[in-house]
Design a protein around this motif. Structure first.
Motif, PDB file in Angstrom:
ATOM      1  N   GLU A 235     -33.668  42.690 -15.480  1.00 34.28           N
ATOM      2  CA  GLU A 235     -33.489  44.029 -14.917  1.00 34.28           C
ATOM      3  C   GLU A 235     -33.538  45.100 -16.001  1.00 34.28           C
ATOM      4  O   GLU A 235     -34.165  46.155 -15.830  1.00 34.28           O
ATOM      5  CB  GLU A 235     -32.168  44.109 -14.161  1.00 34.28           C
TER       6      GLU A 235
ATOM      7  N   ILE B  79     -26.009  47.250 -17.892  1.00 33.89           N
ATOM      8  CA  ILE B  79     -26.486  46.545 -16.697  1.00 33.89           C
ATOM      9  C   ILE B  79     -25.685  45.275 -16.453  1.00 33.89           C
ATOM     10  O   ILE B  79     -25.363  44.936 -15.301  1.00 33.89           O
ATOM     11  CB  ILE B  79     -27.998  46.258 -16.836  1.00 33.89           C
ATOM     12  N   GLU B  80     -25.335  44.564 -17.522  1.00 31.05           N
ATOM     13  CA  GLU B  80     -24.492  43.360 -17.372  1.00 31.05           C
ATOM     14  C   GLU B  80     -23.176  43.687 -16.665  1.00 31.05           C
ATOM     15  O   GLU B  80     -22.761  42.995 -15.723  1.00 31.05           O
ATOM     16  CB  GLU B  80     -24.166  42.782 -18.748  1.00 31.05           C
TER      17      GLU B  80
ATOM     18  N   LEU C  80     -30.635  37.337 -15.339  1.00 26.18           N
ATOM     19  CA  LEU C  80     -31.048  38.353 -14.363  1.00 26.18           C
ATOM     20  C   LEU C  80     -30.849  39.764 -14.913  1.00 26.18           C
ATOM     21  O   LEU C  80     -31.678  40.658 -14.676  1.00 26.18           O
ATOM     22  CB  LEU C  80     -30.262  38.167 -13.062  1.00 26.18           C
ATOM     23  N   SER C  81     -29.769  39.963 -15.648  1.00 23.93           N
ATOM     24  CA  SER C  81     -29.515  41.283 -16.234  1.00 23.93           C
ATOM     25  C   SER C  81     -30.529  41.611 -17.322  1.00 23.93           C
ATOM     26  O   SER C  81     -30.938  42.772 -17.467  1.00 23.93           O
ATOM     27  CB  SER C  81     -28.089  41.345 -16.799  1.00 23.93           C
TER      28      SER C  81
ATOM     29  N   HIS D 183     -22.421  46.304 -14.855  1.00 19.60           N
ATOM     30  CA  HIS D 183     -22.681  46.764 -13.488  1.00 19.60           C
ATOM     31  C   HIS D 183     -22.914  45.580 -12.547  1.00 19.60           C
ATOM     32  O   HIS D 183     -22.535  45.629 -11.366  1.00 19.60           O
ATOM     33  CB  HIS D 183     -23.901  47.685 -13.480  1.00 19.60           C
ATOM     34  N   ASN D 184     -23.518  44.512 -13.060  1.00 15.02           N
ATOM     35  CA  ASN D 184     -23.875  43.362 -12.225  1.00 15.02           C
ATOM     36  C   ASN D 184     -22.779  42.314 -12.084  1.00 15.02           C
ATOM     37  O   ASN D 184     -22.958  41.344 -11.341  1.00 15.02           O
ATOM     38  CB  ASN D 184     -25.134  42.683 -12.785  1.00 15.02           C
TER      39      ASN D 184
ATOM     40  N   LYS E  56     -36.281  48.166 -16.441  1.00 15.24           N
ATOM     41  CA  LYS E  56     -35.891  49.569 -16.543  1.00 15.24           C
ATOM     42  C   LYS E  56     -36.428  50.197 -17.823  1.00 15.24           C
ATOM     43  O   LYS E  56     -36.953  51.320 -17.809  1.00 15.24           O
ATOM     44  CB  LYS E  56     -34.371  49.688 -16.496  1.00 15.24           C
TER      45      LYS E  56
ATOM     46  N   GLY F  43     -26.354  34.998 -14.628  1.00 17.19           N
ATOM     47  CA  GLY F  43     -26.245  36.440 -14.447  1.00 17.19           C
ATOM     48  C   GLY F  43     -26.807  37.197 -15.637  1.00 17.19           C
ATOM     49  O   GLY F  43     -27.395  38.282 -15.482  1.00 17.19           O
TER      50      GLY F  43
ATOM     51  N   LEU G   8     -21.871  41.344  -8.669  1.00 18.08           N
ATOM     52  CA  LEU G   8     -22.901  40.639  -7.910  1.00 18.08           C
ATOM     53  C   LEU G   8     -23.089  39.208  -8.392  1.00 18.08           C
ATOM     54  O   LEU G   8     -23.175  38.278  -7.593  1.00 18.08           O
ATOM     55  CB  LEU G   8     -24.244  41.379  -8.038  1.00 18.08           C
ATOM     56  N   TYR G   9     -23.178  39.038  -9.703  1.00 18.41           N
ATOM     57  CA  TYR G   9     -23.531  37.741 -10.275  1.00 18.41           C
ATOM     58  C   TYR G   9     -22.357  36.998 -10.899  1.00 18.41           C
ATOM     59  O   TYR G   9     -22.446  35.797 -11.140  1.00 18.41           O
ATOM     60  CB  TYR G   9     -24.610  37.904 -11.356  1.00 18.41           C
TER      61      TYR G   9
END
Length: 227
Positions: free
Chosen positions: A69, A48-49, A65-66, A51-52, A73, A62, A55-56
């Motif tokens: 998320e 997820i880190e 937020l990861s 992937h983000n 999940k 960031g 965005l971040y």
């Protein structure tokens, strides 16, 4: 060599950084231990880190937020607000960590400051990196601070244009082969790799570097001998 500017990475080159991420990751896994194994939790968080990143960007915010998320999940959106608050507290603890300079850093900067233009070339969250630099007490050694969204060939080209130098007049010093060394070699500069004992998985490369403009050292103090 006709080096005029020496650029230093910040995190895990000038001061300690990655161990705080690892420590927080372990605490994150403990919070969610009833849902999955540590290995599964670490793998999901890393996925997820990465992937983000688009965005971040890089940095602690960031990462927070990861973590949230990933927790949502893993728990199939049954995560309690109390655990969200605990994850946010973990992030705030990271943001408030003291700055621990790595061994030899200030001695090296003191030795070089009157011979070269010294700059910081790092990536990450602007506010966080500025805060760390201020807390480090190293500001006065540097002619310029460059905080990039990504360390790639294009952004290093922008840096040398801003500094009004040729690529072979730049030496980059850092702990990440992927971010600090390879792009600078690609554009014609010099790179000195100072390994750190912990490297984020996303920053690791599998191939070796064979380039006459590259040197691997064990300690940042060896830069003085190299120059």
């Amino acid at each position: 060599m006709n080096i005029k500017v020496i650029a230093f990475d910040a995190d895990d080159t000038l001061w300690v950084n990655e161990p705080y991420f690892r420590q927080t990751e372990e605490q994150f896994c403990s919070l969610l231990a009833e849902y999955a194994s540590q290995h599964e939790l670490e793998r999901e968080l890393l996925k997820i880190e990465i992937h983000n990143l688009g965005l971040y960007g890089y940095g602690i915010k960031g990462f927070i937020l990861s973590m949230i998320e990933a927790a949502m999940k893993i728990t199939q959106n049954t995560l309690s607000i109390e655990v969200v608050a605990q994850i946010m507290d973990l992030g705030k603890q990271m943001l408030n960590q003291p700055i621990e300079l790595l061994d030899g850093v200030e001695d090296v900067l003191q030795s070089l400051k009157n011979k070269y233009r010294l700059v910081v070339a790092t990536k990450g969250d602007l506010l966080d990196q500025e805060r760390k630099l201020k807390k480090s007490g190293l500001n006065h050694y540097f002619h310029h601070i460059e905080i990039m969204s990504e360390k790639d060939d294009a952004n290093y080209k922008k840096l040398i244009k801003h500094l009004d130098i040729q690529p072979d007049e730049l030496l980059m010093v850092g702990n990440s082969l992927k971010s600090d060394i390879v792009p600078v070699l690609n554009i014609g500069g010099y790179g000195v790799h100072v390994p750190y004992h912990i490297t984020w998985a996303h920053e690791q490369i599998e191939h070796s570097i064979d380039n006459e403009r590259f040197k691997n050292v064990e300690s940042i103090k060896e830069i003085l001998e190299f120059l």
